[in-house]
Design a protein around this motif. Structure first.
Motif: not given
Length: 633
Positions: A149-160
């Motif tokens: 996501h362009a809002s954050h420099p790191h990869q985001l993963e979906r929380m269960f």
């Protein structure tokens, strides 16, 4: 989950009759706070952000630009997330349910996911034939849903699972699904915020009471430097403050900023109430502010239109007063109405406000420079006393043309805190004095800056901040909207007219309560030439793009010579300058005026005279502060 399927440009999928094409996406979310060479070349045309096939045909969730790619059938407008399209028929050793294999199936009716407890209808799910467990596609693909996501420099993963947590984008608590940073564990954003469009056009929202004609651009934070450079703007919908680390929508052509929740109306309770909170039939004499122009004021509305007669004697003056209507002759000296455009000043000696209409009362000896008393028709017939005044109910207030013991009749009004040398109502026992305008302040008003709401007169018990001038009011009278907790001090509510004229502009200037549309550059006052905060009320001409401080507007001519840098109104708005003074040890008369830069310093205390009431010699370089002069008489 062991996913061995390789992505193909064309895919034949069991959920659709036609071949699906792989669509590669470029993130459309762009951080507008970053440097951009094309920032000044924004096009006027607004192109709504592509919604990427609406929603996935398998999991029923929106496809966003951060998913990078998806499968799509153009003929049917049918879309699939890439990870949903590539799920196998059978799930083996799934981390969420490793006990048995799960088989993919379609349920045309309603079912409940055993893991997230959400109800689904007409959707695919995975099914355990041994325990009759059902798993929705969202839970099945959770571990595969990683986004950039362009809002954050790191990869985001979906929380269960669905959780209740504060969102790092909007700052509010959400009950829903979140994406979390695998590196910065404290950063998580709600799925709804992750799907916010990069551009948003607000036309009608919240009962049609707020709109903006330009597209708003999503920004992922509010840089502190920009925030203070723009004079600490507030949300144009809820009037709330911004936090530097939270997202917002802003206009590239105007000083228009809004919270993401307010822009998308996801939390209607936080939006400005716009329904009428009173019944007109129950408030028939309700005063609506601001007054139309400089010739309109509170006393004019309060007093009746009947005059005392063509000639009558007033307690404030030794000569009879004549009702002047332009047909009346008053000696040989012409009487002209107040007109700053022609540098003509005519101020009422009672309320110290401009006399701009006839009839009015003037001394029959007006030809004499030392005898030039003038009064509005309504100021000539004020009651002799006021009983049970809200600010001083202990004793009645008596009409006083001059306050006893006050040098040159100057006193500080107990309500508006402005100096005045006009008529007053006062209690000499308690030394409590109010100018005649503040003597008739109503209990409730309405104001164009906050339409459809009653604004009540209250006494502040703590520091309250005026919404007009952003100055604090402590333990004094102020107007308050009980529905929205918005405050307007007495000065700004009653002493600033709706429109004014100035000799520097051929058009009228209107009172504005927020920055003007299509005006993104800095605001400079045409009188004092200082940059000012457009979130404080100001006067503006949209045709000429000229602006002025409310305190610099020439209600009286002295305002053109020097202004005061504090407050929402001209400091000496209630002072009528003029008259002369004789003091010991100085051969010339001193004139009562406002100090300007060229007057230098006081001949007595050596402090500067600029922006102060002074007594000045017109024949030599001698001048005194008001207080210094009073001590030398």
């Amino acid at each position: 989950m062991d996913n061995t399927i390789v992505a193909k440009d064309q895919l034949h999928h069991f959920s659709h009759d036609h071949s699906l094409s792989l669509v590669h996406l470029q993130p459309t979310h762009k951080n507008e706070n970053a440097d951009d060479e094309d920032e000044g070349e924004e096009k006027d045309d607004f192109v709504e952000e592509v919604r990427h096939g609406r929603e996935c045909g398998m999991c029923k969730e929106q496809i966003g630009s951060f998913h990078l790619c998806y499968y799509y059938c153009k003929a049917c407008d049918y879309s699939l997330h890439k990870f949903c399209a590539e799920l196998p028929r059978t799930l083996q050793n799934n981390p969420l349910y490793p006990y048995h294999n799960l088989e993919r199936t379609l349920d045309k009716y309603r079912f409940e996911c055993f893991f997230c407890n959400l109800l689904w209808k007409d959707a695919y799910f995975y099914y355990c034939g041994f325990r009759y467990y059902k798993m929705c596609f969202i839970c099945a693909t959770t571990l595969e849903q990683k986004i950039n996501h362009a809002s954050h420099p790191h990869q985001l993963e979906r929380m269960f699972e669905r959780i209740v947590s504060r969102c790092g984008a909007c700052g509010n608590k959400h009950d829903g699904f979140f994406f979390q940073c695998t590196t910065c564990l404290v950063f998580r954003i709600n799925l709804d915020c992750a799907l916010l469009p990069a551009k948003l056009l607000i036309q009608i929202s919240t009962n049609g009471t707020f709109s903006h004609s330009h597209p708003l651009t999503l920004a992922y934070y509010f840089p502190e430097s920009e925030y203070y450079a723009k004079f600490r703007p507030k949300c144009r919908v809820c009037n709330g403050m911004f936090l530097f680390h939270l997202w917002n929508y802003k206009c590239g052509k105007c000083l228009y900023y809004v919270h993401v929740d307010c822009a998308t109306s996801k939390t209607p309770a936080s939006l400005r109430k716009t329904y009428k909170n009173y019944k007109e039939e129950e408030h028939r004499n309700l005063l609506n502010c601001p007054f139309q122009d400089e010739g309109d004021n509170l006393l004019k509305h309060h007093m009746s239109n009947q005059h005392e007669g063509d000639i009558f004697n007033h307690s404030s003056h030794q000569h009879p007063l004549i009702l002047f209507d332009k047909q009346t002759s008053v000696g040989k000296k012409p009487v002209s109405l107040h007109d700053p455009m022609k540098r003509v000043q005519l101020l009422c000696d009672g309320c110290v406000k401009p006399i701009m209409t006839v009839p009015f009362y003037v001394c029959c000896h007006y030809v004499d420079e030392q005898c030039c008393l003038v009064l509005h028709e309504w100021c000539a017939k004020l009651p002799s006393q006021i009983q049970d005044y809200f600010g001083h109910p202990e004793h009645p207030l008596v009409l006083l043309t001059k306050i006893p013991g006050k040098f040159f009749g100057v006193f500080e009004c107990e309500v508006c805190k402005l100096d005045s040398n006009g008529f007053a109502y006062g209690c000499t026992t308690c030394r409590y004095y109010v100018d005649i305008n503040c003597a008739f302040i109503p209990e409730e008003i309405t104001h164009d800056s906050h339409p459809d709401h009653l604004i009540l007169r209250v006494k502040s018990s703590s520091m309250e901040w005026c919404n007009a001038c952003r100055r604090g009011v402590y333990k004094n009278w102020i107007f308050r909207c009980p529905s929205c907790d918005i405050y307007i001090d007495v000065q700004c509510a009653l002493l600033l007219p709706r429109v004014i004229k100035h000799k520097l502009d051929k058009h009228t200037l209107s009172l504005r309560y927020e920055p003007a549309e299509n005006h993104i550059e800095e605001y400079f006052c045409e009188i004092c030439e200082d940059e000012f905060d457009p979130w404080r009320w100001f006067y503006h001409c949209t045709t000429c793009a000229q602006s002025m401080h409310t305190r610099c507007v020439p209600f009286i001519l002295q305002c053109e010579q020097a202004t005061n840098g504090y407050g929402g109104v001209y400091k000496f708005l209630n002072v009528k300058f003029g008259g002369t003074l004789e003091i010991k040890d100085h051969p010339h008369h001193l004139s009562f005026v406002q100090g300007v830069v060229s007057d230098g310093n006081c001949s007595n205390c050596l402090r500067r005279l600029k922006y102060e009431m002074i007594f000045k010699c017109m024949e030599c370089e001698f001048a005194l502060h008001y207080k210094c002069a009073s001590s030398l008489v």
